[in-house]
Scaffold this motif. Structure first.
Motif, PDB file in Angstrom:
ATOM      1  N   ASP A  63       0.741  -1.211  -0.040  1.00 42.20           N
ATOM      2  CA  ASP A  63      -0.090   0.027   0.037  1.00 42.20           C
ATOM      3  C   ASP A  63       0.920   1.214   0.045  1.00 42.20           C
ATOM      4  O   ASP A  63       1.651   1.313   0.922  1.00 42.20           O
ATOM      5  CB  ASP A  63      -0.802  -0.034   1.134  1.00 42.20           C
ATOM      6  CG  ASP A  63      -1.753   1.324   1.325  1.00 42.20           C
ATOM      7  OD1 ASP A  63      -1.854   2.139   0.432  1.00 42.20           O
ATOM      8  OD2 ASP A  63      -2.592   1.318   2.287  1.00 42.20           O
ATOM      9  N   SER A  65      -0.212   4.311  -0.595  1.00 42.35           N
ATOM     10  CA  SER A  65      -1.142   5.674  -0.704  1.00 42.35           C
ATOM     11  C   SER A  65      -0.499   6.788   0.377  1.00 42.35           C
ATOM     12  O   SER A  65      -0.345   7.850  -0.079  1.00 42.35           O
ATOM     13  CB  SER A  65      -2.548   5.136  -0.309  1.00 42.35           C
ATOM     14  OG  SER A  65      -2.655   4.554   1.032  1.00 42.35           O
ATOM     15  N   LEU A  68       2.584   8.390  -1.410  1.00 45.50           N
ATOM     16  CA  LEU A  68       2.037   9.270  -2.537  1.00 45.50           C
ATOM     17  C   LEU A  68       1.523  10.374  -2.126  1.00 45.50           C
ATOM     18  O   LEU A  68       1.362  11.456  -2.776  1.00 45.50           O
ATOM     19  CB  LEU A  68       1.239   8.217  -3.597  1.00 45.50           C
ATOM     20  CG  LEU A  68       1.884   7.281  -4.524  1.00 45.50           C
ATOM     21  CD1 LEU A  68       0.885   6.398  -4.895  1.00 45.50           C
ATOM     22  CD2 LEU A  68       2.677   8.012  -5.510  1.00 45.50           C
ATOM     23  N   ALA A  69       0.696  10.333  -0.762  1.00 48.37           N
ATOM     24  CA  ALA A  69       0.268  11.527  -0.211  1.00 48.37           C
ATOM     25  C   ALA A  69       1.264  12.387  -0.026  1.00 48.37           C
ATOM     26  O   ALA A  69       0.929  13.763   0.253  1.00 48.37           O
ATOM     27  CB  ALA A  69      -0.628  11.262   0.837  1.00 48.37           C
TER      28      ALA A  69
END
Lengths: 792, 157
Positions: A63, A65, A68-69
């Motif tokens: 994961d 995410s 990437l945030a």
């Protein structure tokens, strides 16, 4: 046509053989080198890799995410994503002795060693990229770990590669004669189980690369700290499905290689994929932790060997089983076979071995892949055969130099075909040992040893003689069954109209000084001052086809190509000069940088005038002669050539600490005709220092879970100036009968001879205790245990 | 972000960076002086050695903000008036470098060492340069070069 050599550059001093100061030094001494990390193109992104904390585990989920945030993060790549943009690397083999397995650029499905790259981040800075990598959440399901190479061969062992169906990736045997009968009837048989532990190269520059993809032209440029830009270019073309003429691989200044930068690495592929996907330059520079985890490791072998001799100390047979821990992946292009097969190939050494059986096994484990490192297979092989020779000498009551002299391949035996099929050309095995004895003052040192022993000191003398195959041509693969051809190199020698020379080579230099030595050869062949020659290398867009620098080949192959191209250009210069002077080219002689008609020094032309005429066209050239003044020639030495040396170490083992000090170190080496003795000496010094590290200090250590315990330079100890002794280097120059120029390769030899010489010296120092050295590195702890066991 | 003002090779610089930025990264990335190399980032190999206020220091285990107000010297500052420093000359003459990666750190270390010990024995030279790891030369050319440079520098040339 006149022999261009006869006019050569007689008016200029011959440079081959001269101690020419290096031409690369001024830029490197002033901070103007051009290493990968020195390049920062506009819109650059910095990469970081998330690496596996497990030695063997299934990847359940990834994961990214949270990564990437993070502000400044552009992209994250995982194994599944990269699999859509690049094929996995498969180091194919032409021999059934090697099982072919996949090496994905980022782990796919499962991880197979601690430090394997699992995901890649591209971000605005390396700092942010590392922050982001920490935020990637990977769920692992740990699998049973395979760390012991012999245990990995048991039927119940978990598999590292299910597709292979076994952990035995390499199995090979060489045999000559009936060794079993020979050993059964031998007067003396010595046997040992040797252990040469895992090492790594430690280039001072960590690996790194910088990829740029120009979407408009569809061209990919990869700058990499690589030894073999040609090999990287070729394989990227296949993996990324881009034609080779749209891929440029550049390796300008490279901070050491030693073989460890000769392979293709996952990070190179991933960086190219990321740059192509984003249309922005992406740079990855490894740190030292990544280097210790993910740059190929070396050697790591168990060798059980038996040597039989007759009553006079003549070898009757050698039988050996080599087992190598090749780690988690078969490295491209060399395959998992390179280390274990090289070891059995060279085990018989410079000796007449009438019967031989060498079996070898390369075993997959959950550790960093094994790859080439200075000497490849031969540091362990020489440690073994030279260790056996000393054991035999002790059993027979012979001096260690005497037993070697009785067994060397004699001058009348050349060319000699070894039991593994290697042909040794004329070498100086006996000469190098005799010279070493004389230069050391062998008898005097033995007398000193007797006195030292009487005083209770542990002083020892160790001798090691070896022969290596260098400058290998197309008849022999550098690694058995490997998927690429490596037998040729090319040179382009080009005059510009002003009479200056650019010489372009497909090989690459990473400390060997090829810009200097190749310029010396070119200067002699074309007859211009070295100042007028610029050597270009390490750029696939500029050079003729070539692979790179490895296996002690570059001076032999590129030097041979330089001689061929230089002679072709020189021949044309003479034709043009003859035309300009209205004289027969055979009547031209060099004079003060000009070519003059023999006996008429005022009838002459300059190199500049010849070069200008070459590009001016018809009026200046003989009828029908093609304009231009350049030549490209390819050289293939076919078999390759031998290099040999004898090393002698004098050591003292401290009775209180068991620390080994090297008191004297002497090398007599024969690399044929020397181009630059300054550089030859430097290669020997550096090689010996690495061999000393291997013998006494350096060791990659894993725990039973496959965790790397030697993950810093405080734990993996490379020699500093205090541990390396003064080295005395002597040269024999037996020109190779089989290479152009008579050159022999010599980049690796120091590391081949030193571990054996030092191990034998330590064993000799401890001989009164009846101790043998069968395990390297011989650390104080290991010596302490040997001594404690012997004196208990 | 923090402001860092310092002098490098006699030239004043000002830059802004995160407090966590390593001095060596600031020198290489923000100032564009790429002669100083990064070899280990844990203070062992010595490739990143520079002079900080006249003494050698490892720029990979210093933060840029710690160098605020300091005077630095890097390998780029060694050449004077277009001429190689005697140490640089000696390294070339005695083959004290091969790949060149440790060389900037080795030169700065040797510079500081000869400042404190202008007439060293070979043993002292080895100990002095043991702060920098070189994997190419086996140190022999470096020891020869430092010994020769010491003689030149003592001669005042």
């Amino acid at each position: 046509m006149t022999d261009p050599r006869s006019v050569g550059s007689a008016a200029l001093p011959r440079l081959v053989g001269a101690r020419v100061a290096r031409r690369e030094d001024p830029r490197l001494l002033t901070g103007q080198g051009s290493y990968v990390d020195d390049h920062r193109p506009a819109r650059l992104l910095y990469a970081a890799f998330l690496r596996s904390p497990h030695a063997h585990a299934r990847i359940v989920s990834i994961d990214a995410s949270a990564a990437l945030a993070l502000s400044g993060v552009t992209a994250v790549l995982t194994g599944e994503e990269i699999a859509r943009a690049s094929k996995p690397v498969r180091a194919a083999s032409k021999t059934p002795a090697v099982k072919v397995t996949s090496f994905p650029p980022l782990a796919l499905g499962k991880v197979r060693h601690v430090g394997e790259a699992v995901a890649m981040v591209a971000a605005e800075s390396r700092y942010v990229a590392e922050d982001a990598a920490e935020r990637i959440v990977v769920e692992y399901a740990p699998l049973p770990v395979v760390t012991d190479m012999e245990g990995a061969l048991e039927a119940a062992s978990p598999l590292v590669h299910e597709e292979a169906g076994t952990n035995l990736l390499v199995a090979r045997e060489f045999a000559r004669g009936d060794v079993d009968a020979a050993l059964a009837s031998a007067a003396v048989v010595v046997r040992e189980r040797f252990r040469f532990h895992r090492h790594t190269a430690i280039c001072m520059e960590n690996r790194g690369c910088l990829a740029e993809y120009a979407t408009g032209s569809g061209t990919l440029t990869l700058r990499s700290s690589a030894q073999c830009p040609g090999i990287v270019r070729d394989v990227l073309s296949d993996l990324l499905d881009l034609p080779e003429n749209r891929i440029r691989v550049v390796a300008e200044d490279v901070g050491g290689g030693f073989g460890a930068k000769a392979s293709l690495y996952p990070e190179e592929i991933a960086t190219c994929v990321m740059a192509r996907r984003l249309g922005r330059p992406v740079k990855w520079i490894g740190d030292r932790r990544e280097d210790l985890l993910a740059t190929s490791h070396a050697w790591d072998e168990i060798i059980e060997a038996e040597l039989g001799l007759d009553r006079d100390g003549a070898i009757v047979g050698l039988r050996a089983l080599v087992t190598a821990d090749v780690g988690a992946y078969s490295i491209y292009p060399w395959t998992a076979a390179i280390e274990p097969v090289q070891t059995i190939s060279f085990l018989p050494g410079p000796y007449r071995v009438p019967t031989y059986r060498g079996r070898t096994r390369g075993v997959a484990t959950c550790k960093t892949p094994l790859g080439p490192y200075r000497g490849v297979g031969r540091p362990p092989a020489v440690f073994v055969i030279e260790g056996l020779m000393d054991r035999a000498a002790r059993r027979l009551g012979l001096d260690p130099t005497e037993i070697r002299l009785r067994n060397f391949i004699r001058d009348e035996d050349f060319p000699y075909k070894s039991p593994s099929g290697i042909v040794w050309d004329r070498s100086s095995f006996t000469g190098s040992l005799l010279r070493a004895r004389e230069a050391l003052g062998y008898d005097a040192v033995r007398a000193e040893q007797t006195q030292a022993r009487a005083a209770g000191r542990w002083l020892g003398i160790g001798v090691a003689s070896y022969v290596e195959l260098t400058g290998i041509g197309s008849a022999i693969p550098v690694s058995p069954g490997m998927p690429i051809a490596t037998g040729t190199e090319a040179a382009t020698i080009r005059f510009d109209p002003a009479g200056k020379v650019t010489a372009v080579f497909g090989v690459a230099s990473h400390g060997q000084g090829l810009e200097t030595t190749l310029a010396q050869i070119v200067a002699d062949e074309v007859g211009v001052p070295i100042e007028d020659i610029r050597v270009v290398h390490g750029d696939t867009a500029l050079s003729p086809y070539g692979t790179g620098t490895y296996a002690s080949r570059s001076l032999v192959l590129a030097g041979g190509a330089a001689i061929m191209a230089g002679r072709a250009v020189r021949e044309k210069m003479l034709v043009i000069a003859g035309h300009l002077l209205e004289a027969d080219p055979a009547d031209l002689v060099p004079a003060d940088g000009r070519l003059a008609v023999r006996g008429m020094p005022d009838r002459s032309v300059t190199v500049r005038e010849i070069a200008r005429a070459a590009y001016t066209g018809a009026k200046q050239l003989p009828k029908g002669l093609e304009p231009g003044l350049e030549a490209t020639r390819f050289y293939d030495p076919y078999y390759g050539t031998a290099s040999n040396a004898t090393h002698v170490a004098v050591v003292e083992v401290d009775r209180a600490t068991c620390q080994v000090s090297v008191l004297r170190y002497l090398v007599v080496e024969d690399c044929g005709r020397m181009v630059n003795p300054l550089i030859v000496d430097g290669q020997v010094h550096g090689g010996v220092a690495q061999g000393l590290g291997a013998a006494l200090l350096e060791e990659i250590v894993h725990d039973d879970h496959g965790q790397l315990l030697s993950g810093t330079l405080m734990d993996y100890v490379v020699p500093s100036a205090c541990e390396v002794p003064w080295m005395e280097v002597h040269h024999l120059e037996t020109p190779s009968p089989v290479t152009l120029g008579g050159f022999r390769g010599m980049g690796e030899g120091g590391t081949i001879g030193a571990p054996a010489a030092i191990a034998n010296a330590v064993a000799d120092a401890l001989a009164p205790l009846g101790v043998e050295v069968a395990e390297l590195p011989a650390t104080p702890e290991r010596i302490f245990r040997l001594v404690a066991r012997a004196t208990r | 972000m923090m402001t860092v003002r310092l002098k490098v090779n006699g030239v004043a610089h000002e830059g802004r960076c995160e407090p966590r930025k390593l001095l060596v990264d600031f020198i290489r990335e923000d100032l564009g002086l790429t002669g100083t190399h990064v070899g280990c980032e844990h203070g062992i190999c010595g490739a990143c050695t520079i002079m900080v206020n006249g003494e050698s220091a490892r720029s990979c285990i210093m933060l840029a903000v710690q160098a605020d107000g300091a005077e630095l010297m890097t390998v780029e500052g060694l050449m004077q008036d277009g001429k190689l420093h005697p140490l640089q000359e000696a390294f070339r003459e005695h083959h004290g470098l091969q790949c060149g990666f440790c060389t900037p750190g080795m030169l700065m270390t040797a510079l500081d060492f000869l400042r404190t010990n202008p007439s060293p024995s070979d043993g002292e030279i080895r100990e002095g340069i043991s702060a920098v790891l070189c994997r190419c030369t086996g140190y022999q050319g470096i020891v020869n070069a430092v010994r020769a440079a010491a003689a030149t520098l003592r001669g005042g040339r």
